[in-house]
Scaffold this motif. Structure first.
Motif, PDB file in Angstrom:
ATOM      1  N   ARG A 177       0.825  -1.218   0.000  1.00 61.55           N
ATOM      2  CA  ARG A 177       0.000   0.000   0.000  1.00 61.55           C
ATOM      3  C   ARG A 177       0.857   1.265   0.000  1.00 61.55           C
ATOM      4  O   ARG A 177       0.451   2.294  -0.512  1.00 61.55           O
ATOM      5  CB  ARG A 177      -0.927   0.008   1.222  1.00 61.55           C
ATOM      6  CG  ARG A 177      -2.074  -0.974   1.134  1.00 61.55           C
ATOM      7  CD  ARG A 177      -3.083  -0.777   2.259  1.00 61.55           C
ATOM      8  NE  ARG A 177      -2.532  -0.993   3.586  1.00 61.55           N
ATOM      9  CZ  ARG A 177      -2.455  -2.165   4.216  1.00 61.55           C
ATOM     10  NH1 ARG A 177      -2.908  -3.258   3.609  1.00 61.55           N
ATOM     11  NH2 ARG A 177      -1.958  -2.252   5.429  1.00 61.55           N
ATOM     12  N   ARG A 178       2.055   1.173   0.558  1.00 62.35           N
ATOM     13  CA  ARG A 178       2.920   2.349   0.722  1.00 62.35           C
ATOM     14  C   ARG A 178       3.889   2.575  -0.432  1.00 62.35           C
ATOM     15  O   ARG A 178       4.502   3.634  -0.531  1.00 62.35           O
ATOM     16  CB  ARG A 178       3.723   2.215   2.021  1.00 62.35           C
ATOM     17  CG  ARG A 178       2.847   2.220   3.259  1.00 62.35           C
ATOM     18  CD  ARG A 178       3.609   1.910   4.517  1.00 62.35           C
ATOM     19  NE  ARG A 178       4.701   2.830   4.742  1.00 62.35           N
ATOM     20  CZ  ARG A 178       5.638   2.650   5.666  1.00 62.35           C
ATOM     21  NH1 ARG A 178       5.609   1.591   6.444  1.00 62.35           N
ATOM     22  NH2 ARG A 178       6.601   3.520   5.818  1.00 62.35           N
ATOM     23  N   SER A 179       4.083   1.578  -1.285  1.00 59.13           N
ATOM     24  CA  SER A 179       5.107   1.648  -2.318  1.00 59.13           C
ATOM     25  C   SER A 179       4.552   1.218  -3.672  1.00 59.13           C
ATOM     26  O   SER A 179       3.628   0.410  -3.746  1.00 59.13           O
ATOM     27  CB  SER A 179       6.281   0.752  -1.927  1.00 59.13           C
ATOM     28  OG  SER A 179       7.301   0.785  -2.890  1.00 59.13           O
ATOM     29  N   ASP A 180       5.159   1.755  -4.735  1.00 56.89           N
ATOM     30  CA  ASP A 180       4.756   1.372  -6.086  1.00 56.89           C
ATOM     31  C   ASP A 180       5.062  -0.103  -6.372  1.00 56.89           C
ATOM     32  O   ASP A 180       4.305  -0.778  -7.052  1.00 56.89           O
ATOM     33  CB  ASP A 180       5.462   2.238  -7.131  1.00 56.89           C
ATOM     34  CG  ASP A 180       5.050   3.695  -7.050  1.00 56.89           C
ATOM     35  OD1 ASP A 180       3.932   3.975  -6.558  1.00 56.89           O
ATOM     36  OD2 ASP A 180       5.846   4.559  -7.473  1.00 56.89           O
ATOM     37  N   HIS A 181       6.203  -0.579  -5.871  1.00 59.06           N
ATOM     38  CA  HIS A 181       6.584  -1.968  -6.084  1.00 59.06           C
ATOM     39  C   HIS A 181       7.288  -2.497  -4.851  1.00 59.06           C
ATOM     40  O   HIS A 181       8.081  -1.786  -4.228  1.00 59.06           O
ATOM     41  CB  HIS A 181       7.504  -2.134  -7.299  1.00 59.06           C
ATOM     42  CG  HIS A 181       7.795  -3.568  -7.586  1.00 59.06           C
ATOM     43  ND1 HIS A 181       8.967  -4.182  -7.197  1.00 59.06           N
ATOM     44  CD2 HIS A 181       7.049  -4.541  -8.171  1.00 59.06           C
ATOM     45  CE1 HIS A 181       8.932  -5.458  -7.553  1.00 59.06           C
ATOM     46  NE2 HIS A 181       7.786  -5.696  -8.143  1.00 59.06           N
ATOM     47  N   VAL A 182       6.997  -3.750  -4.498  1.00 58.94           N
ATOM     48  CA  VAL A 182       7.625  -4.423  -3.364  1.00 58.94           C
ATOM     49  C   VAL A 182       8.305  -5.687  -3.876  1.00 58.94           C
ATOM     50  O   VAL A 182       7.712  -6.459  -4.624  1.00 58.94           O
ATOM     51  CB  VAL A 182       6.591  -4.780  -2.273  1.00 58.94           C
ATOM     52  CG1 VAL A 182       7.236  -5.592  -1.151  1.00 58.94           C
ATOM     53  CG2 VAL A 182       5.934  -3.516  -1.724  1.00 58.94           C
ATOM     54  N   ALA A 183       9.559  -5.868  -3.478  1.00 55.39           N
ATOM     55  CA  ALA A 183      10.302  -7.094  -3.796  1.00 55.39           C
ATOM     56  C   ALA A 183      10.689  -7.745  -2.470  1.00 55.39           C
ATOM     57  O   ALA A 183      11.275  -7.099  -1.598  1.00 55.39           O
ATOM     58  CB  ALA A 183      11.544  -6.779  -4.619  1.00 55.39           C
TER      59      ALA A 183
END
Length: 181
Positions: free
Chosen positions: A97-103
């Motif tokens: 929810r907080r970031s454009d992309h999560v890895a």
């Protein structure tokens, strides 16, 4: 008196053929006293696999609300949230929810149990990538870890080729989840 972090220096010659990214990276990493060598190496590999201009290590373990690595947009919004380990799914949902992309780079003895318990829940997140790091690679790199390292990393067709001062490794990267897949 509290223990201090141990500082590591890494020179990475990165050739990510899959992404067309070729860089010489000089990095400084701090290993928190509660952090394992496996986790330090996982952070370094995750950084290399996600590298783009502006990517930085955060305080990580020292700041529970931050990822291990991030890329912030000029306005302060997070473009990339990169995490290593086996976090609670709620943490990953919040990160998405907080970031454009999560890895997320998972590893360790409990990895398969974490996968069975959490992957189905995370499948609906359309900005999440989950990659399993091979424990055999982390074990081998831990055995030859030094405070100053020079590595050559090549990624092509999903295979990580890593040369250290003493050894050559090649490992297939396993992508467990990816956006649109």
């Amino acid at each position: 008196m509290a223990d201090k972090s141990t500082i590591y220096k890494a020179r990475l010659n990165l050739s990510d053929v899959d992404r067309g990214c070729y860089q010489q990276l000089d990095l400084t990493l701090a290993m928190h006293p509660s952090e394992t060598e496996h986790r330090l190496i996982a952070r370094l590999i995750a950084y290399a696999l996600c590298y783009q201009e502006g990517l930085t290590f955060t305080k990580g373990i020292c700041d529970g609300d931050s990822p291990d690595i991030w890329l912030q947009n000029p306005g302060g919004k997070l473009s990339q949230w990169i995490e290593v380990g086996l976090p609670m799914p709620e943490r990953i949902e919040s990160a998405c929810r907080r970031s454009d992309h999560v890895a997320l780079f998972i590893y360790g003895r409990q990895r398969h149990r974490w996968e069975r318990a959490n992957l189905d829940r995370l499948r609906n997140l359309d900005n999440l990538t989950v990659i399993a790091l091979p424990d055999t690679l982390l074990d081998a790199l831990t055995d030859e870890l030094e405070r100053t390292m020079a590595w050559s990393l090549t990624i092509t067709d999903g295979i990580l080729y890593l040369d250290t001062a003493d050894n050559h490794y090649s490992e297939q990267l396993t992508c467990l989840l990816q956006p649109g897949g």
